[in-house]
Design a protein around this motif. Structure first.
Motif, PDB file in Angstrom:
ATOM      1  N   ASP A 242     -40.722  99.595  13.812  1.00  0.00           N
ATOM      2  CA  ASP A 242     -42.019  98.972  14.069  1.00  0.00           C
ATOM      3  C   ASP A 242     -42.326  98.991  15.568  1.00  0.00           C
ATOM      4  N   ALA A 243     -41.363  98.515  16.343  1.00  0.00           N
ATOM      5  CA  ALA A 243     -41.563  98.400  17.792  1.00  0.00           C
ATOM      6  C   ALA A 243     -41.726  99.761  18.462  1.00  0.00           C
ATOM      7  N   SER A 244     -41.131 100.786  17.860  1.00  0.00           N
ATOM      8  CA  SER A 244     -41.192 102.126  18.468  1.00  0.00           C
ATOM      9  C   SER A 244     -42.610 102.691  18.468  1.00  0.00           C
ATOM     10  N   LYS A 245     -43.477 102.139  17.652  1.00  0.00           N
ATOM     11  CA  LYS A 245     -44.850 102.649  17.555  1.00  0.00           C
ATOM     12  C   LYS A 245     -45.716 102.186  18.727  1.00  0.00           C
ATOM     13  N   THR A 246     -45.267 101.134  19.410  1.00  0.00           N
ATOM     14  CA  THR A 246     -45.997 100.649  20.583  1.00  0.00           C
ATOM     15  C   THR A 246     -45.141 100.642  21.851  1.00  0.00           C
ATOM     16  N   ARG A 247     -43.821 100.505  21.682  1.00  0.00           N
ATOM     17  CA  ARG A 247     -42.921 100.479  22.837  1.00  0.00           C
ATOM     18  C   ARG A 247     -41.726 101.402  22.624  1.00  0.00           C
ATOM     19  N   PRO A 248     -41.975 102.708  22.479  1.00  0.00           N
ATOM     20  CA  PRO A 248     -40.866 103.634  22.253  1.00  0.00           C
ATOM     21  C   PRO A 248     -39.847 103.623  23.383  1.00  0.00           C
ATOM     22  N   ASP A 249     -40.310 103.383  24.598  1.00  0.00           N
ATOM     23  CA  ASP A 249     -39.403 103.342  25.750  1.00  0.00           C
ATOM     24  C   ASP A 249     -38.349 102.260  25.582  1.00  0.00           C
ATOM     25  N   TRP A 250     -38.786 101.085  25.141  1.00  0.00           N
ATOM     26  CA  TRP A 250     -37.850  99.964  24.966  1.00  0.00           C
ATOM     27  C   TRP A 250     -36.889 100.225  23.821  1.00  0.00           C
ATOM     28  N   VAL A 251     -37.370 100.753  22.718  1.00  0.00           N
ATOM     29  CA  VAL A 251     -36.516 101.029  21.558  1.00  0.00           C
ATOM     30  C   VAL A 251     -35.452 102.069  21.918  1.00  0.00           C
ATOM     31  N   ILE A 252     -35.829 103.090  22.620  1.00  0.00           N
ATOM     32  CA  ILE A 252     -34.867 104.115  23.047  1.00  0.00           C
ATOM     33  C   ILE A 252     -33.796 103.492  23.940  1.00  0.00           C
ATOM     34  N   LYS A 253     -34.217 102.634  24.840  1.00  0.00           N
ATOM     35  CA  LYS A 253     -33.272 101.971  25.741  1.00  0.00           C
ATOM     36  C   LYS A 253     -32.277 101.114  24.963  1.00  0.00           C
ATOM     37  N   VAL A 254     -32.787 100.352  23.994  1.00  0.00           N
ATOM     38  CA  VAL A 254     -31.906  99.505  23.180  1.00  0.00           C
ATOM     39  C   VAL A 254     -30.926 100.354  22.383  1.00  0.00           C
ATOM     40  N   CYS A 255     -31.419 101.414  21.780  1.00  0.00           N
ATOM     41  CA  CYS A 255     -30.555 102.264  20.955  1.00  0.00           C
ATOM     42  C   CYS A 255     -29.487 102.971  21.791  1.00  0.00           C
ATOM     43  N   GLU A 256     -29.839 103.387  22.997  1.00  0.00           N
ATOM     44  CA  GLU A 256     -28.850 104.021  23.877  1.00  0.00           C
ATOM     45  C   GLU A 256     -27.763 103.029  24.279  1.00  0.00           C
ATOM     46  N   LYS A 257     -28.171 101.792  24.543  1.00  0.00           N
ATOM     47  CA  LYS A 257     -27.206 100.750  24.888  1.00  0.00           C
ATOM     48  C   LYS A 257     -26.280 100.468  23.713  1.00  0.00           C
ATOM     49  N   TRP A 258     -26.863 100.322  22.521  1.00  0.00           N
ATOM     50  CA  TRP A 258     -26.044 100.044  21.343  1.00  0.00           C
ATOM     51  C   TRP A 258     -25.102 101.196  21.028  1.00  0.00           C
ATOM     52  N   LYS A 259     -25.573 102.401  21.208  1.00  0.00           N
ATOM     53  CA  LYS A 259     -24.741 103.570  20.929  1.00  0.00           C
ATOM     54  C   LYS A 259     -23.516 103.594  21.827  1.00  0.00           C
ATOM     55  N   THR A 260     -23.683 103.126  23.053  1.00  0.00           N
ATOM     56  CA  THR A 260     -22.575 103.075  24.014  1.00  0.00           C
ATOM     57  C   THR A 260     -21.633 101.907  23.730  1.00  0.00           C
ATOM     58  N   ASN A 261     -22.225 100.762  23.416  1.00  0.00           N
ATOM     59  CA  ASN A 261     -21.440  99.531  23.275  1.00  0.00           C
ATOM     60  C   ASN A 261     -20.860  99.294  21.888  1.00  0.00           C
ATOM     61  N   SER A 262     -21.393  99.994  20.892  1.00  0.00           N
ATOM     62  CA  SER A 262     -20.910  99.797  19.523  1.00  0.00           C
ATOM     63  C   SER A 262     -20.823 101.147  18.820  1.00  0.00           C
ATOM     64  N   THR A 263     -19.619 101.569  18.536  1.00  0.00           N
ATOM     65  CA  THR A 263     -19.413 102.891  17.942  1.00  0.00           C
ATOM     66  C   THR A 263     -19.224 102.843  16.431  1.00  0.00           C
ATOM     67  N   THR A 264     -19.604 101.749  15.816  1.00  0.00           N
ATOM     68  CA  THR A 264     -19.409 101.617  14.371  1.00  0.00           C
ATOM     69  C   THR A 264     -20.424 102.471  13.613  1.00  0.00           C
ATOM     70  N   LYS A 265     -20.084 102.808  12.383  1.00  0.00           N
ATOM     71  CA  LYS A 265     -21.006 103.558  11.525  1.00  0.00           C
ATOM     72  C   LYS A 265     -22.230 102.716  11.181  1.00  0.00           C
ATOM     73  N   ASP A 266     -22.058 101.395  11.207  1.00  0.00           N
ATOM     74  CA  ASP A 266     -23.174 100.508  10.904  1.00  0.00           C
ATOM     75  C   ASP A 266     -24.233 100.579  12.003  1.00  0.00           C
ATOM     76  N   THR A 267     -23.794 100.583  13.246  1.00  0.00           N
ATOM     77  CA  THR A 267     -24.730 100.716  14.365  1.00  0.00           C
ATOM     78  C   THR A 267     -25.409 102.079  14.327  1.00  0.00           C
ATOM     79  N   ALA A 268     -24.651 103.109  14.028  1.00  0.00           N
ATOM     80  CA  ALA A 268     -25.221 104.461  13.947  1.00  0.00           C
ATOM     81  C   ALA A 268     -26.299 104.519  12.872  1.00  0.00           C
ATOM     82  N   TYR A 269     -26.075 103.851  11.750  1.00  0.00           N
ATOM     83  CA  TYR A 269     -27.061 103.804  10.671  1.00  0.00           C
ATOM     84  C   TYR A 269     -28.354 103.150  11.162  1.00  0.00           C
ATOM     85  N   ILE A 270     -28.218 102.010  11.855  1.00  0.00           N
ATOM     86  CA  ILE A 270     -29.387 101.287  12.357  1.00  0.00           C
ATOM     87  C   ILE A 270     -30.160 102.142  13.361  1.00  0.00           C
TER      88      ILE A 270
END
Length: 280
Positions: A242-270
């Motif tokens: 939802d947020a990516s439709k108006t703030r793609p920059d923020w969503v990308i930043k959050v996902c990059e942070k999560w990808k670095t900080n959490s390597t679980t398959k659950d995070t990858a799914y999200i």
């Protein structure tokens, strides 16, 4: 007050057949089993899917419930309220019936009866009842929490509908409360915290401020970035999408942070779900 309940239907003393209890639910209106619809309209079973939920004759079911409550004289009030709608729908009927209960009674025994009914539809009315009662956002979310935890999908969705407008009105306080719900052991409660604050969502009001400033809800999302429940993961992924439709920059930043900080398959799914619009 103890309710003097009456037998409600001709099926009162009969066992419900297995083929009724174990059905999957019709895929279209033409596939609806009339026998199933009869059970639904008599409040003896829960709806199995959205198609059945839409097929319930709420006024017919209401008449049965009012008979159970020894309040059959209230029926005309509900009939008038439902009939006066310009564009009636299953959702609006649920809301109008809940609001009419709020106009007619403050008797918690009656609302508790609805809230514990076998049928999911009266439980939806009870959730909408509380939408019509004046209370703080703290009281409102505390009151709606059992409906957010309900075993039935329809009641959980109505719990969102009934509170969303009030969440928007007192967003910061609501986010503070719901961020604590992310620690709940019940996946339905964790999922509610996310779905109730989705910037766009489904069939509910948009939260414009979160479309512009999604970071304000990070305290709800962050604790769930590696949740093991698919129900919760889907909600978090959809929130970020939802947020990516108006703030793609923020969503990308959050996902990059999560990808670095959490390597679980659950995070990858999200993350995959969150970025699906961006990656089109």
């Amino acid at each position: 007050m103890l309710l003097d309940l009456k037998p409600t239907t001709q099926y009162q003393d009969k066992m419900i057949p297995d083929h009724i209890l174990n059905r999957k639910g019709a895929r279209s209106f033409k596939d609806l089993n009339p026998e199933v619809v009869d059970y639904l309209n008599n409040g003896l079973i829960q709806t199995a899917n959205l198609m059945e939920w839409l097929a319930v004759d709420q006024l017919k079911l209401l008449k049965k419930v009012l008979d159970e409550l020894n309040k059959s004289d209230w029926y005309d009030n509900f009939y008038e309220a439902v009939s006066n709608q310009k564009k009636p729908s299953a959702n609006s009927n649920t809301k109008v019936i809940g609001m009419t209960f709020a106009q007619l009674t403050y008797d918690t025994d009656i609302i508790d009866y609805l809230a514990n009914h076998t049928s999911d539809v009266p439980r939806c009315w009870a959730a909408q009842y509380y939408a019509a009662i004046d209370m703080s956002i703290t009281e409102r979310l505390h009151t709606i929490k059992p409906y957010a935890a309900d075993s039935h999908f329809g009641v959980r969705e109505v719990a969102i509908f009934s509170a969303k407008e009030y969440i928007i009105q007192d967003l910061d306080q609501a986010i503070m409360i719901l961020s604590n719900w992310t620690k709940d052991t019940n996946e339905n409660i964790r999922r509610y915290a996310v779905e109730a604050t989705r910037p766009i969502g489904v069939w509910t009001k948009k939260i414009d401020i979160l479309k512009e400033f999604p970071e304000r809800a990070i305290d709800i999302l962050e604790p769930l970035k590696s949740d093991t429940s698919k129900y919760v993961k889907d909600a978090v992924g959809n929130w970020l999408n939802d947020a990516s439709k108006t703030r793609p920059d923020w969503v990308i930043k959050v996902c990059e942070k999560w990808k670095t900080n959490s390597t679980t398959k659950d995070t990858a799914y999200i993350i995959k779900k969150a970025l699906r619009t961006i990656n089109k």
